[in-house]
Design an enzyme around this catalytic site. Structure first.
Site, short mmCIF file in Angstrom:
data_model
loop_
_atom_site.label_atom_id
_atom_site.label_comp_id
_atom_site.label_asym_id
_atom_site.label_seq_id
_atom_site.Cartn_x
_atom_site.Cartn_y
_atom_site.Cartn_z
N ASP A 43 66.35 53.64 48.81
CA ASP A 43 65.87 52.30 49.17
C ASP A 43 66.60 51.84 50.43
OD1 ASP A 43 64.20 50.13 47.30
OD2 ASP A 43 65.44 49.19 48.82
N ASP A 46 65.61 55.57 54.71
CA ASP A 46 64.42 55.04 55.36
C ASP A 46 63.38 56.15 55.37
OD1 ASP A 46 62.45 54.01 56.98
OD2 ASP A 46 63.75 53.65 58.71
N VAL A 47 62.31 55.99 54.58
CA VAL A 47 61.31 57.06 54.48
C VAL A 47 60.54 57.26 55.77
CG1 VAL A 47 61.08 56.80 51.98
CG2 VAL A 47 59.49 55.59 53.51
N ASN A 92 57.30 56.22 45.65
CA ASN A 92 56.84 54.87 45.38
C ASN A 92 57.01 53.92 46.56
OD1 ASN A 92 56.22 52.50 43.43
ND2 ASN A 92 58.22 51.98 44.28
N TYR A 103 45.66 48.77 54.42
CA TYR A 103 46.31 49.18 53.18
C TYR A 103 45.44 50.18 52.42
CZ TYR A 103 48.75 48.80 48.71
OH TYR A 103 49.44 49.09 47.55
N LYS A 105 46.28 54.09 51.27
CA LYS A 105 46.28 54.54 49.87
C LYS A 105 45.16 55.55 49.60
CE LYS A 105 49.93 52.38 48.55
NZ LYS A 105 51.14 53.15 48.17
N ALA A 126 49.41 44.26 40.78
CA ALA A 126 50.57 44.23 39.89
C ALA A 126 51.45 43.02 40.20
CB ALA A 126 51.36 45.51 40.02
N THR A 169 54.36 41.96 41.27
CA THR A 169 55.49 42.50 42.02
C THR A 169 55.99 41.46 43.03
OG1 THR A 169 54.08 43.41 43.74
CG2 THR A 169 54.54 44.83 41.83
#
Length: 252
Positions: free
Chosen positions: A38, A54-55, A81, A146, A150, A179, A181
């Site tokens: 994260d 950092d992805v 995720n 987005y 996805k 969701a 979140t």
């Protein structure tokens, strides 16, 4: 406390909050040792190892994976995720934002899985679970960027499953509906009428409420676990029926 993941090591990206935190907690409760990647690792409550990764940065990802392997001895499960949201039609975001979102939401998964593959190939219980979205299977207004990201995750999941099945690595995805979140919380807070916006989001899901992070975590645990040994290349909807059901309006 379960034991289905006893002896296994899981990496959960974006695991310090929201759905990621619920996934980390669920896998840990099942006996896994969990490494959380994260940007804010200090916030990771459900981690045996929390790493600042950092992805969007391949060097950061590779260093994180090597740190997990050195510290915990193995990698058996990867839950991709980490991701960011985006609003608007195709006119709403400039090229730079398209590149940024796709870089994090799609290439971020590629970087993490790619770096972990040498360790997953050694595991007797290797699994990758990618977080996709209802936006991959339903056309939602104001979600062009987005949804594109996805949708790419959904296709990527199937391709990865085909590539790595004979190496003993299962690859699946979860498709959460809307969701409850922190990101949705921020969207609601910025709406002109937060209560009305929340009611609208709840109403578009056939079961009439937002999906909980824990419900998504249970689906991830199933796909990552030993009970799903014959399940690969699928996207499991956790959306209150939004993907498949067409209910008549409720009687008034």
């Amino acid at each position: 406390m379960g034991t289905e993941f006893s002896g296994l090591v899981a990496v959960v990206t974006g695991g310090a909050s929201g759905i990621g935190a619920a996934i980390a907690r669920r896998l840990r409760d099942g006996g896994a040792r969990v490494a959380v990647f994260d940007l804010r690792p200090d916030d990771a409550e459900h981690a045996d190892l929390a790493v600042a990764v950092d992805v969007a940065d391949d060097a950061s990802v590779r260093a994180g994976i090597e740190h997990v392997a050195a510290s915990l001895g193995r990698i058996d499960i990867v839950v991709n995720n980490a991701g960011i949201g985006a609003q608007g039609t195709i006119e709403a975001n400039a090229d730079d934002e398209w590149h940024r979102v796709l870089d994090i939401n799609v290439l971020g998964m590629v970087r993490v899985a790619r770096a972990a593959l040498p360790y997953l190939r050694r595991s007797p219980a290797a699994a990758i679970v990618n977080t996709s979205s209802i936006a991959a299977t339903a056309g939602l207004p104001e979600r062009a960027l987005y949804s594109a990201s996805k949708g790419a995750v959904a296709a990527l999941t199937r391709a990865m499953a085909a590539d790595h099945l004979r190496e003993g690595i299962r690859v699946n995805a979860v498709n959460p509906g809307t969701a409850d979140t922190p990101w949705i919380g921020r969207l609601l807070a910025s709406a002109a009428d937060p209560a009305a916006e929340r009611a609208a989001l709840e109403a578009r899901q056939p079961h009439g409420r937002l999906v909980s992070a824990d419900e998504v975590a249970e689906a991830v645990a199933y796909l990552a676990g030993p009970g799903a040994g014959s399940t690969t290349g699928i996207a499991l909807a956790v959306d209150g029926g939004m993907q498949e059901l067409r209910l008549r309006p409720a009687a008034r």
